[in-house]
Scaffold this motif. Structure first.
Motif, PDB file in Angstrom:
ATOM      1  N   GLN A  81       0.817  -1.208   0.000  1.00 35.84           N
ATOM      2  CA  GLN A  81       0.000   0.000   0.000  1.00 35.84           C
ATOM      3  C   GLN A  81       0.854   1.262   0.000  1.00 35.84           C
ATOM      4  O   GLN A  81       0.496   2.263  -0.620  1.00 35.84           O
ATOM      5  CB  GLN A  81      -0.923  -0.005   1.216  1.00 35.84           C
ATOM      6  CG  GLN A  81      -2.013  -1.071   1.163  1.00 35.84           C
ATOM      7  CD  GLN A  81      -2.784  -1.136   2.460  1.00 35.84           C
ATOM      8  OE1 GLN A  81      -3.647  -0.293   2.726  1.00 35.84           O
ATOM      9  NE2 GLN A  81      -2.470  -2.121   3.279  1.00 35.84           N
ATOM     10  N   LEU A  84       1.886   2.193  -3.656  1.00 33.23           N
ATOM     11  CA  LEU A  84       0.892   2.305  -4.718  1.00 33.23           C
ATOM     12  C   LEU A  84       1.059   3.555  -5.571  1.00 33.23           C
ATOM     13  O   LEU A  84       0.672   3.566  -6.740  1.00 33.23           O
ATOM     14  CB  LEU A  84      -0.515   2.266  -4.115  1.00 33.23           C
ATOM     15  CG  LEU A  84      -1.064   0.884  -3.802  1.00 33.23           C
ATOM     16  CD1 LEU A  84      -2.355   0.980  -3.002  1.00 33.23           C
ATOM     17  CD2 LEU A  84      -1.296   0.096  -5.093  1.00 33.23           C
ATOM     18  N   HIS A 176      -7.076   6.290  -2.553  1.00 32.97           N
ATOM     19  CA  HIS A 176      -7.321   6.009  -3.965  1.00 32.97           C
ATOM     20  C   HIS A 176      -7.448   7.278  -4.798  1.00 32.97           C
ATOM     21  O   HIS A 176      -7.020   7.319  -5.960  1.00 32.97           O
ATOM     22  CB  HIS A 176      -8.586   5.160  -4.122  1.00 32.97           C
ATOM     23  CG  HIS A 176      -8.884   4.797  -5.554  1.00 32.97           C
ATOM     24  ND1 HIS A 176      -9.832   5.448  -6.302  1.00 32.97           N
ATOM     25  CD2 HIS A 176      -8.329   3.870  -6.367  1.00 32.97           C
ATOM     26  CE1 HIS A 176      -9.864   4.934  -7.522  1.00 32.97           C
ATOM     27  NE2 HIS A 176      -8.969   3.962  -7.575  1.00 32.97           N
ATOM     28  N   HIS A 179      -3.650   7.909  -5.572  1.00 34.30           N
ATOM     29  CA  HIS A 179      -2.837   6.944  -6.327  1.00 34.30           C
ATOM     30  C   HIS A 179      -3.540   6.413  -7.568  1.00 34.30           C
ATOM     31  O   HIS A 179      -2.878   6.030  -8.542  1.00 34.30           O
ATOM     32  CB  HIS A 179      -2.347   5.795  -5.429  1.00 34.30           C
ATOM     33  CG  HIS A 179      -3.405   4.891  -4.894  1.00 34.30           C
ATOM     34  ND1 HIS A 179      -4.154   4.037  -5.670  1.00 34.30           N
ATOM     35  CD2 HIS A 179      -3.825   4.664  -3.612  1.00 34.30           C
ATOM     36  CE1 HIS A 179      -4.974   3.323  -4.922  1.00 34.30           C
ATOM     37  NE2 HIS A 179      -4.808   3.695  -3.661  1.00 34.30           N
ATOM     38  N   VAL A 183      -7.148  -1.773  -6.778  1.00 31.83           N
ATOM     39  CA  VAL A 183      -6.793  -2.526  -5.570  1.00 31.83           C
ATOM     40  C   VAL A 183      -7.880  -3.561  -5.297  1.00 31.83           C
ATOM     41  O   VAL A 183      -9.070  -3.239  -5.311  1.00 31.83           O
ATOM     42  CB  VAL A 183      -6.632  -1.602  -4.344  1.00 31.83           C
ATOM     43  CG1 VAL A 183      -6.383  -2.413  -3.078  1.00 31.83           C
ATOM     44  CG2 VAL A 183      -5.491  -0.616  -4.571  1.00 31.83           C
ATOM     45  N   CYS A 202      -9.783  -0.621   5.192  1.00 30.42           N
ATOM     46  CA  CYS A 202      -8.702  -0.663   4.210  1.00 30.42           C
ATOM     47  C   CYS A 202      -9.261  -0.530   2.792  1.00 30.42           C
ATOM     48  O   CYS A 202      -8.750   0.260   1.984  1.00 30.42           O
ATOM     49  CB  CYS A 202      -7.927  -1.968   4.355  1.00 30.42           C
ATOM     50  SG  CYS A 202      -6.541  -2.145   3.207  1.00 30.42           S
ATOM     51  N   TRP A 205     -10.477   2.972   1.951  1.00 33.91           N
ATOM     52  CA  TRP A 205      -9.359   3.880   1.706  1.00 33.91           C
ATOM     53  C   TRP A 205      -8.914   3.823   0.248  1.00 33.91           C
ATOM     54  O   TRP A 205      -8.452   4.819  -0.324  1.00 33.91           O
ATOM     55  CB  TRP A 205      -8.207   3.512   2.630  1.00 33.91           C
ATOM     56  CG  TRP A 205      -7.097   4.510   2.677  1.00 33.91           C
ATOM     57  CD1 TRP A 205      -5.879   4.423   2.059  1.00 33.91           C
ATOM     58  CD2 TRP A 205      -7.074   5.749   3.406  1.00 33.91           C
ATOM     59  NE1 TRP A 205      -5.104   5.512   2.343  1.00 33.91           N
ATOM     60  CE2 TRP A 205      -5.814   6.351   3.171  1.00 33.91           C
ATOM     61  CE3 TRP A 205      -7.999   6.399   4.220  1.00 33.91           C
ATOM     62  CZ2 TRP A 205      -5.467   7.576   3.730  1.00 33.91           C
ATOM     63  CZ3 TRP A 205      -7.645   7.620   4.775  1.00 33.91           C
ATOM     64  CH2 TRP A 205      -6.395   8.195   4.529  1.00 33.91           C
ATOM     65  N   HIS A 206      -9.071   2.623  -0.345  1.00 35.75           N
ATOM     66  CA  HIS A 206      -8.632   2.417  -1.727  1.00 35.75           C
ATOM     67  C   HIS A 206      -9.788   2.402  -2.724  1.00 35.75           C
ATOM     68  O   HIS A 206      -9.635   1.921  -3.854  1.00 35.75           O
ATOM     69  CB  HIS A 206      -7.813   1.133  -1.817  1.00 35.75           C
ATOM     70  CG  HIS A 206      -6.566   1.166  -0.992  1.00 35.75           C
ATOM     71  ND1 HIS A 206      -5.523   2.037  -1.250  1.00 35.75           N
ATOM     72  CD2 HIS A 206      -6.205   0.475   0.122  1.00 35.75           C
ATOM     73  CE1 HIS A 206      -4.568   1.865  -0.352  1.00 35.75           C
ATOM     74  NE2 HIS A 206      -4.950   0.921   0.489  1.00 35.75           N
TER      75      HIS A 206
END
Length: 245
Positions: A81, A84, A176, A179, A183, A202, A205-206
């Protein structure tokens, strides 16, 4: 695909069939074992793990001419992570990952709800082969008997206490929106170390939602349903756009 192992493990966790299956499904895989001794001669920290992973990514890019997809478990998932945002990474499939907020909440909850397992897990930073057998088989696996799990447990241990301590707190993981990488977050339905709500945080977050593998514990690449885990990753990866050179 570059495969990153979790705490107290090594590249061997991928070599029990998991990497071979990904190869058979059309992917080129590579893995390595994190060195537990840092560049300064003391216990390795997360920055040391990051440096090793960057070196492996650079070697893969030189050999294959393109960036890599990270497939990473637990503590290795935290390393993935943190990388990324780098151009050498196209995305990540995270297996029972340490969330961006760190391990502190999961660690505290395990200590209060399952103190015997917490004690056994805490001792896995000891010498390899000395991991206690009491609660680990049931704590790390969802579909293996203690007898089936025992050979794997004999390989666990030796993790850097520095890296584990650093992983307790919040991490500099880009969300996210920054980046913009795909994911996949996979959890074990019977994972007693990384709970469902940690996986949900988690994944959020992405910019995604977690998926849970039935009957699977924390060590997803070794559990009885590991072929289904590998197939899920392969199916997801096939749907991604081709990486730019």
């Amino acid at each position: 695909m570059l495969l990153l192992h979790g705490a107290a493990a090594g590249a061997w966790v991928w070599e029990q069939g998991f990497s071979d299956r990904l190869n058979e499904l059309g992917f080129t895989t590579a893995s390595f074992t994190f060195r537990r001794i840092g560049r300064g001669g003391g216990p390795a920290g997360l920055e040391d793990f990051l440096a090793e992973t960057r070196a492996a990514l650079a070697a893969l890019r030189a050999a294959l001419g393109q960036p890599a997809l990270l497939v990473a478990h637990s503590l290795g998932g935290l390393v993935a992570q943190r990388l990324l945002g780098e151009p050498s990474v196209t995305g990540a499939a995270l297996l029972a990952p340490v969330p961006p907020g760190g391990l502190w909440w999961s660690n505290m909850r395990l200590a209060f709800t399952d103190p015997y397992l917490w004690g056994d897990v805490a001792r896995m930073s000891g010498p390899i082969g000395k991991a206690p057998m009491g609660e680990l088989a049931a704590g790390l696996f969802g579909g293996l008997t203690p007898e089936q799990a025992a050979p794997f447990l004999l390989h666990l241990g030796g993790e850097s206490r520095t890296a584990l301590l650093e992983a307790q707190g919040p991490q500099p993981v880009s969300p996210h929106v920054l980046h913009r990488k795909p994911v996949l977050v996979l959890g074990g339905e019977r994972d007693r170390l990384i709970a469902a709500d940690a996986l949900a945080r988690c994944a959020a977050w992405h910019g995604t939602v977690p998926q849970f593998m039935p009957g699977t514990g924390h060590l997803m690449m070794l559990d009885a349903s590991w072929p289904e885990v590998a197939d899920r990753i392969a199916t997801w990866a096939r749907g991604l756009p081709e990486p730019a050179p």
